[in-house]
Design a protein around this motif. Sequence first.
Motif, PDB file in Angstrom:
ATOM      1  N   GLU A 297       0.816  -1.214   0.000  1.00  0.00           N
ATOM      2  CA  GLU A 297       0.000   0.000   0.000  1.00  0.00           C
ATOM      3  C   GLU A 297       0.850   1.265   0.000  1.00  0.00           C
ATOM      4  O   GLU A 297       0.527   2.247  -0.667  1.00  0.00           O
ATOM      5  N   ASP A 298       1.906   1.225   0.800  1.00  0.00           N
ATOM      6  CA  ASP A 298       2.685   2.449   1.007  1.00  0.00           C
ATOM      7  C   ASP A 298       4.100   2.076   1.409  1.00  0.00           C
ATOM      8  O   ASP A 298       4.451   0.889   1.499  1.00  0.00           O
ATOM      9  N   VAL A 299       4.917   3.079   1.661  1.00  0.00           N
ATOM     10  CA  VAL A 299       6.316   2.842   1.999  1.00  0.00           C
ATOM     11  C   VAL A 299       6.437   2.085   3.318  1.00  0.00           C
ATOM     12  O   VAL A 299       7.368   1.282   3.505  1.00  0.00           O
ATOM     13  N   HIS A 300       5.501   2.281   4.237  1.00  0.00           N
ATOM     14  CA  HIS A 300       5.550   1.592   5.532  1.00  0.00           C
ATOM     15  C   HIS A 300       5.331   0.090   5.349  1.00  0.00           C
ATOM     16  O   HIS A 300       5.992  -0.738   5.977  1.00  0.00           O
ATOM     17  N   THR A 301       4.378  -0.244   4.460  1.00  0.00           N
ATOM     18  CA  THR A 301       4.118  -1.653   4.176  1.00  0.00           C
ATOM     19  C   THR A 301       5.346  -2.307   3.567  1.00  0.00           C
ATOM     20  O   THR A 301       5.717  -3.428   3.936  1.00  0.00           O
ATOM     21  N   VAL A 302       5.977  -1.623   2.628  1.00  0.00           N
ATOM     22  CA  VAL A 302       7.153  -2.175   1.949  1.00  0.00           C
ATOM     23  C   VAL A 302       8.271  -2.422   2.951  1.00  0.00           C
ATOM     24  O   VAL A 302       8.862  -3.519   3.004  1.00  0.00           O
ATOM     25  N   ASN A 303       8.567  -1.429   3.767  1.00  0.00           N
ATOM     26  CA  ASN A 303       9.675  -1.577   4.709  1.00  0.00           C
ATOM     27  C   ASN A 303       9.411  -2.676   5.737  1.00  0.00           C
ATOM     28  O   ASN A 303      10.313  -3.448   6.074  1.00  0.00           O
ATOM     29  N   GLU A 304       8.177  -2.785   6.231  1.00  0.00           N
ATOM     30  CA  GLU A 304       7.879  -3.838   7.206  1.00  0.00           C
ATOM     31  C   GLU A 304       7.902  -5.204   6.535  1.00  0.00           C
ATOM     32  O   GLU A 304       8.392  -6.180   7.116  1.00  0.00           O
ATOM     33  N   ARG A 305       7.386  -5.280   5.318  1.00  0.00           N
ATOM     34  CA  ARG A 305       7.408  -6.568   4.604  1.00  0.00           C
ATOM     35  C   ARG A 305       8.848  -7.041   4.401  1.00  0.00           C
ATOM     36  O   ARG A 305       9.177  -8.220   4.655  1.00  0.00           O
ATOM     37  N   LEU A 306       9.716  -6.142   3.972  1.00  0.00           N
ATOM     38  CA  LEU A 306      11.114  -6.517   3.747  1.00  0.00           C
ATOM     39  C   LEU A 306      11.797  -6.885   5.053  1.00  0.00           C
ATOM     40  O   LEU A 306      12.616  -7.812   5.106  1.00  0.00           O
ATOM     41  N   LEU A 307      11.446  -6.181   6.127  1.00  0.00           N
ATOM     42  CA  LEU A 307      12.044  -6.483   7.426  1.00  0.00           C
ATOM     43  C   LEU A 307      11.622  -7.869   7.897  1.00  0.00           C
ATOM     44  O   LEU A 307      12.453  -8.635   8.427  1.00  0.00           O
ATOM     45  N   VAL A 308      10.366  -8.218   7.703  1.00  0.00           N
ATOM     46  CA  VAL A 308       9.872  -9.549   8.106  1.00  0.00           C
ATOM     47  C   VAL A 308      10.524 -10.628   7.245  1.00  0.00           C
ATOM     48  O   VAL A 308      10.837 -11.727   7.734  1.00  0.00           O
ATOM     49  N   GLU A 309      10.729 -10.334   5.971  1.00  0.00           N
ATOM     50  CA  GLU A 309      11.400 -11.314   5.106  1.00  0.00           C
ATOM     51  C   GLU A 309      12.810 -11.599   5.599  1.00  0.00           C
ATOM     52  O   GLU A 309      13.310 -12.724   5.495  1.00  0.00           O
ATOM     53  N   ILE A 310      13.470 -10.597   6.167  1.00  0.00           N
ATOM     54  CA  ILE A 310      14.835 -10.770   6.656  1.00  0.00           C
ATOM     55  C   ILE A 310      14.866 -11.381   8.049  1.00  0.00           C
ATOM     56  O   ILE A 310      15.662 -12.284   8.339  1.00  0.00           O
ATOM     57  N   THR A 311      13.993 -10.924   8.938  1.00  0.00           N
ATOM     58  CA  THR A 311      14.101 -11.275  10.355  1.00  0.00           C
ATOM     59  C   THR A 311      12.991 -12.184  10.862  1.00  0.00           C
ATOM     60  O   THR A 311      13.010 -12.599  12.023  1.00  0.00           O
ATOM     61  N   GLY A 312      11.998 -12.474  10.015  1.00  0.00           N
ATOM     62  CA  GLY A 312      10.900 -13.337  10.446  1.00  0.00           C
ATOM     63  C   GLY A 312      10.010 -12.660  11.475  1.00  0.00           C
ATOM     64  O   GLY A 312       9.722 -11.466  11.378  1.00  0.00           O
ATOM     65  N   GLU A 313       9.595 -13.437  12.476  1.00  0.00           N
ATOM     66  CA  GLU A 313       8.657 -12.935  13.477  1.00  0.00           C
ATOM     67  C   GLU A 313       9.178 -11.700  14.204  1.00  0.00           C
ATOM     68  O   GLU A 313       8.405 -10.832  14.620  1.00  0.00           O
ATOM     69  N   LEU A 314      10.488 -11.587  14.359  1.00  0.00           N
ATOM     70  CA  LEU A 314      11.066 -10.436  15.050  1.00  0.00           C
ATOM     71  C   LEU A 314      10.637  -9.128  14.381  1.00  0.00           C
ATOM     72  O   LEU A 314      10.316  -8.137  15.052  1.00  0.00           O
ATOM     73  N   GLY A 315      10.614  -9.137  13.065  1.00  0.00           N
ATOM     74  CA  GLY A 315      10.225  -7.930  12.338  1.00  0.00           C
ATOM     75  C   GLY A 315       8.798  -7.515  12.625  1.00  0.00           C
ATOM     76  O   GLY A 315       8.474  -6.319  12.569  1.00  0.00           O
ATOM     77  N   GLN A 316       7.946  -8.492  12.935  1.00  0.00           N
ATOM     78  CA  GLN A 316       6.548  -8.159  13.229  1.00  0.00           C
ATOM     79  C   GLN A 316       6.395  -7.473  14.588  1.00  0.00           C
ATOM     80  O   GLN A 316       5.362  -6.850  14.858  1.00  0.00           O
ATOM     81  N   ARG A 317       7.404  -7.542  15.407  1.00  0.00           N
ATOM     82  CA  ARG A 317       7.333  -6.939  16.735  1.00  0.00           C
ATOM     83  C   ARG A 317       7.689  -5.452  16.721  1.00  0.00           C
ATOM     84  O   ARG A 317       7.430  -4.746  17.696  1.00  0.00           O
ATOM     85  N   LEU A 318       8.275  -4.971  15.627  1.00  0.00           N
ATOM     86  CA  LEU A 318       8.699  -3.574  15.580  1.00  0.00           C
ATOM     87  C   LEU A 318       7.519  -2.610  15.680  1.00  0.00           C
ATOM     88  O   LEU A 318       7.647  -1.503  16.202  1.00  0.00           O
ATOM     89  N   HIS A 319       6.384  -3.032  15.197  1.00  0.00           N
ATOM     90  CA  HIS A 319       5.236  -2.120  15.154  1.00  0.00           C
ATOM     91  C   HIS A 319       4.483  -2.074  16.485  1.00  0.00           C
ATOM     92  O   HIS A 319       3.454  -1.395  16.599  1.00  0.00           O
TER      93      HIS A 319
END
Length: 468
Positions: free
Chosen positions: A88-110
């Motif tokens: 949808e937006d730059v926030h979605t892209v950055n979080e998606r890429l972070l989750v691809e790299i770090t897995g569940e950990l990336g989902q905790r950033l928000h």
Amino acid sequence: MATSKNSYQLWGGRFSEKPSEALQALNISLPYDSRLYADDLDASKAYAEALQRAGYLNTAEADKLVKSLELIRYDWIERTIKFLPTDEDVHTVNERLLVEITGELGQRLHTGRSRNDQVVTDMKLWLRRGIRETLGRLSRVIESAVKQAEVHLGVLIPGYTHMQRAQPVQFSHWLLSHAFALREDCLRLVELRDRANVLPLGSGALAGNPLGIDRLWLAERLGFSGVTANSMHAVGDRDFVVDFIYCCSLVSLHLSRFAEDLIIYSTKEFDFIRLHDSLSSGSSLMPQKRNPDSLELIRGISGVISSNLTGIMMTIKGTPSTYNKDLQFDKEYCFQSFDKLKQVLDVTQGVIQTMQVQRDTMEAALSPDMLATDWAYYLVKKGIPFRQAHHFIGRVVSLAEQRGVGITEVPLGELQKICPAFGSDIASVADYANNVQQYDVIGGTATASIEEQLRLLNNFVKDMRKQS
């Protein structure tokens, strides 16, 4: 629940169906907000560290998130990121890429963070940079005007009011009048930068953050001077965007007025200024034409930027409190205003640096009727009240017009019939250059006054250079 690499959303658990294709197309803001990628990454890094300080991440987890966000930054810089239809937006892209790299950990950033406080934080981070770059360009335009004014100090030009010849002034005085308008624009931007530099992050969606996030630490970490005082106001506030577009609009209006003067002065009828070939164009039909397209585009773009101001104000006018998706359009208005202003400032600088000043034509355009005010002052110095002096000189001008001569050609005897205070020394008030030097007050057109204006602007440009 596993997240597919082909689909990533920041919401959707309570929905049984995907958004319609029409809504999805309308909802996507990536074409505009992707330029916030660095700001979003900077804010996310700081928020990861804030989560660690609050006890929701350990040191290793926070460090991994920060390093992964830097890897994503590298991909943005190298333009290797591939967008998905669900981005949808730059926030979605950055979080998606972070989750691809770090897995569940990336989902905790928000955790505790909403896109509502995330995007307004990103916009404020961008604003600091946008203002800095705009100040840099404005100061370069002012500097170019100052250099031209220094080179042509002493050159005279008719000054105009109501587009009618009024009084002789120095060309440098006229040019610096536009430079001082741009100086005021710089001051407005500096004031906005300082006033808007308060951190919204930690406001959540609208109610604040319940996780013990240290907002004051976050503000210091991201270079903000303080934090917003009300979370509901913070997430719905776009006044700083309106203010920035207003500042851009006012700059564009000042540039448009300057361009209008130059368009007139570059006509064959005036021939005060000649534009460089590189900033002119020709006609597809008439071989002799030399059109001031650069100036006309500067004048025209002011309409585009001003329409963005109207657009953002009308967008905000009907929104209820806190965040509403209407506010997504703030970036379109803001970034286009910034980009268009950047273009016209660069062109304006080129015009000023390369324009040819036609001194002989300018000074040949001076006419005796422009001495009328100085003649009135001559009578004032003889003890005549100004209102009476104004009346007497008006009669002299009328007599000269009836006879088809200039006021300097009216015989002394005729002048004395109108006012006995006239003497033979009136002949000394017929030199344009000498008359100009009488206007030696602060801000006047005398050489001493202009030199002070040049000093002020040179110092101002030095200060702006430090800030940009």
